[in-house]
Scaffold this active site. Sequence first.
Site, PDB file in Angstrom:
ATOM      1  N   PHE B 124      -8.246 -12.772   4.847  1.00 12.37           N
ATOM      2  CA  PHE B 124      -8.644 -11.464   4.365  1.00 12.37           C
ATOM      3  C   PHE B 124     -10.161 -11.347   4.522  1.00 12.37           C
ATOM      4  CE2 PHE B 124      -9.568  -8.235   1.087  1.00 12.37           C
ATOM      5  CZ  PHE B 124      -8.780  -7.224   1.601  1.00 12.37           C
ATOM      6  N   ASP B 195      -6.414 -19.151  -0.756  1.00 16.10           N
ATOM      7  CA  ASP B 195      -6.299 -17.817  -1.334  1.00 16.10           C
ATOM      8  C   ASP B 195      -4.802 -17.491  -1.429  1.00 16.10           C
ATOM      9  OD1 ASP B 195      -6.069 -15.073  -1.779  1.00 16.10           O
ATOM     10  OD2 ASP B 195      -7.795 -14.563  -0.532  1.00 16.10           O
ATOM     11  N   TYR B 220      -2.644  -8.222  -9.000  1.00 14.04           N
ATOM     12  CA  TYR B 220      -2.156  -6.837  -8.941  1.00 14.04           C
ATOM     13  C   TYR B 220      -1.105  -6.633  -7.862  1.00 14.04           C
ATOM     14  CZ  TYR B 220      -6.371  -6.893  -5.966  1.00 14.04           C
ATOM     15  OH  TYR B 220      -7.350  -7.234  -5.082  1.00 14.04           O
ATOM     16  N   LYS B 221      -0.803  -7.657  -7.091  1.00 21.14           N
ATOM     17  CA  LYS B 221       0.205  -7.527  -6.038  1.00 21.14           C
ATOM     18  C   LYS B 221       1.568  -7.952  -6.604  1.00 21.14           C
ATOM     19  CE  LYS B 221      -3.308  -8.354  -2.466  1.00 21.14           C
ATOM     20  NZ  LYS B 221      -3.239  -7.070  -1.745  1.00 21.14           N
ATOM     21  N   ARG B 367       3.309  -1.943   7.453  1.00 22.35           N
ATOM     22  CA  ARG B 367       3.496  -3.133   6.640  1.00 22.35           C
ATOM     23  C   ARG B 367       4.424  -2.806   5.468  1.00 22.35           C
ATOM     24  NH1 ARG B 367      -1.470  -6.086   3.369  1.00 22.35           N
ATOM     25  NH2 ARG B 367      -1.196  -4.264   2.051  1.00 22.35           N
TER      26      ARG B 367
END
Lengths: 408, 408
Positions: B124, B195, B220-221, B367
């Site tokens: 990321f 990560d 938050y995912k 996605r």
Amino acid sequence: MTPDRKDNDQPMTDFNRTRSLFHLPEGVIYLDGNSLGPLPLVARERVARLLCEEWGEMLIRGWNDAGWMTQPARIGDRIGRLIGAAPGTVVMGDTLSIKVYQAVAAALEMRPERRVILSDYGNFPSDLYMADGLIRSLGRGHEIRTVAPEAVGGALDESVAVLLLTEVDYRTGRRHDMARLTRAAHAAGALTVWDLAHSAGALPIDLAGAGADFAVGCTYKFLNGGPGAPAFIYVSPEHIGRVRPALSGWLGHEAPFAFDLDYRSGPGIERMRVGTPPIIAFAALDAALDVWDEASIHDVRARSMALGDRFITEVEQRCPGLELVSPRSAEDRGSQVSFRFEHAYPAMQALIDRGVIGDFRAPDIMRFGIAPLYLDADDMVRAAETLGDIVAHGRWDGPRYREQRAVT
Amino acid sequence: MTPDRKDNDQPMTDFNRTRSLFHLPEGVIYLDGNSLGPLPLVARERVARLLCEEWGEMLIRGWNDAGWMTQPARIGDRIGRLIGAAPGTVVMGDTLSIKVYQAVAAALEMRPERRVILSDYGNFPSDLYMADGLIRSLGRGHEIRTVAPEAVGGALDESVAVLLLTEVDYRTGRRHDMARLTRAAHAAGALTVWDLAHSAGALPIDLAGAGADFAVGCTYKFLNGGPGAPAFIYVSPEHIGRVRPALSGWLGHEAPFAFDLDYRSGPGIERMRVGTPPIIAFAALDAALDVWDEASIHDVRARSMALGDRFITEVEQRCPGLELVSPRSAEDRGSQVSFRFEHAYPAMQALIDRGVIGDFRAPDIMRFGIAPLYLDADDMVRAAETLGDIVAHGRWDGPRYREQRAVT
């Protein structure tokens, strides 16, 4: 929103009205709003709406459709109005400690030939810790020089890269003269980082007028944003274009959603953003800031000085054993009054048990925050009466008054 | 809480039950929980209670009496159970970008003679940005070496201080073999920073078993903690006593409330804390984690693989113009499926308009996150049908399908 901009002496703020905007528990006189402000009533509904109507219904679309992505700048501008910062010069996020790191790191890079961070013994320790962690990482022989608050002006010399000060001392309430010290710092070729933790929402601040280079602050004290509410950072428009963000997160990138592998900072204050913004916390903070649409910071300051003077008078009449450690002159104080007392810890616990909530700072300080948005003269008198009774009769018995517990 | 610890093949998780714990808007199939998980119903009541009963009534006393101060460690332990981390090795706070900075800074200090941070093109971008900002500040000639994901193992040599990887690629869903690459890194004398943004809550992770040195992640995912929910950091118990926190904030201090002017880090994982913790956000996150008391991460993974396979089959049947860019083998994927499509952006907008929410990643990726806690096979089929109709008939007309907007 006119109350912010008044320039005559007539108070325009209805303090009965502002008091009605907060939840204050029955029977409590709350003199710790300098640690954590009370719940603004509207925050309950605003946070519920964020959860149900925005997160719940919009899901990922909230980032655009509910404006989540622009909140750090939008709320920053709301706070900017209280601290003399132009639109586009304040942005929200992270914690105060992180913001101190960003500001000091940027300032040190702008003075590469200098090695000293000048601060005072009254600074909040975390500011010094963050600066210390930074200079250890840099490993270039920087040092933190910490002097007495009154010696700061005299300690400014050409070795000083950054003057790092908290405007209002968290223990004593002693207030630095921001304009004078900023001028002195600039005259010595140094930059300034002002911590406004105990200033924002407590007294008028004029960052632009003072020529401050950087400023940082939290929003859970006199701004009533809730426990752990996000911090803010100000960077002078004169500098922002040259600041290299040490914490170069994606939301400070010129184009976060291009997902480039290389970092290019955004053009303005947005480069001080780091990661994904704390949206639920923003809902509470944004609600808390609504009170400033009805209150003038000038009126708040005038009332704070009067209430503080009154509290000092009432306490000193009743408690000769307490020593005032705050400046006696209201002009030189922030919005708190602190006393030294041999039995400060158990006496504060006893006071809290009787509904008067102040706090204790080691080793012997009783600290009382004066927040005029929800306090009045009657509160000052009643708090002093309760304190007087406790002190006069040594009413702090039992084991719970001897054990020290953590409070922020 | 037993479902987390099952070791046979019988699913113990009732997915009808877990689905009932979330608010999903009427008519929506939500395939973007890899960006922002949906609202757990219990979060509404939990956050309201935090506001009214804790902040409102306890005020400053909430830090002790409601346990606010211990939440970063307590919630960290809840997440630790999902990622193979022993109690006391995970702590919450800040954002993922900040946690990356802390981990990489600590790792570089532990390998002072080495100069390379090795990563891959699938990482990321913010992880690379933060590392870049760090090494610019350090100014000691460190470099970030970025290779293709499949070339990481071969690029490990004795110049590498830190291997910085995201386990699951945010665009393609390609999953690294954490255990193998950690062994390879150690064999080369390097440390690892993993990560887990797209892993935590999506698949079983065994940090301790893999011998990972540092790990970081967001909540938050797939952990459904809400927009901007706090991040976590794991430090191997083998290292924590030697880590010097670069971000040395007061809540990482051995005795934060002693207000010493000198920083001394706390003995364990608490030294990775920085500033005042975000209590309102924790209330939502803590509520979101309750689902894991009823769900096994092993069951979630098995179902995610099956649902992902099904979605691929259904889409490929209907949309020959879409090219699968995720690994075809479910073992090698995280919990998402991505396709390359020439008209990815407008097609995704059209899909969202018809209630199937996935997302777009530049330049041409569609996605789809697969979150079994609230998705089932019927959702896969219906989403593929809608996508098939849009693709087959080019149903993306009008200006709104041509303008690219920011989404996270």
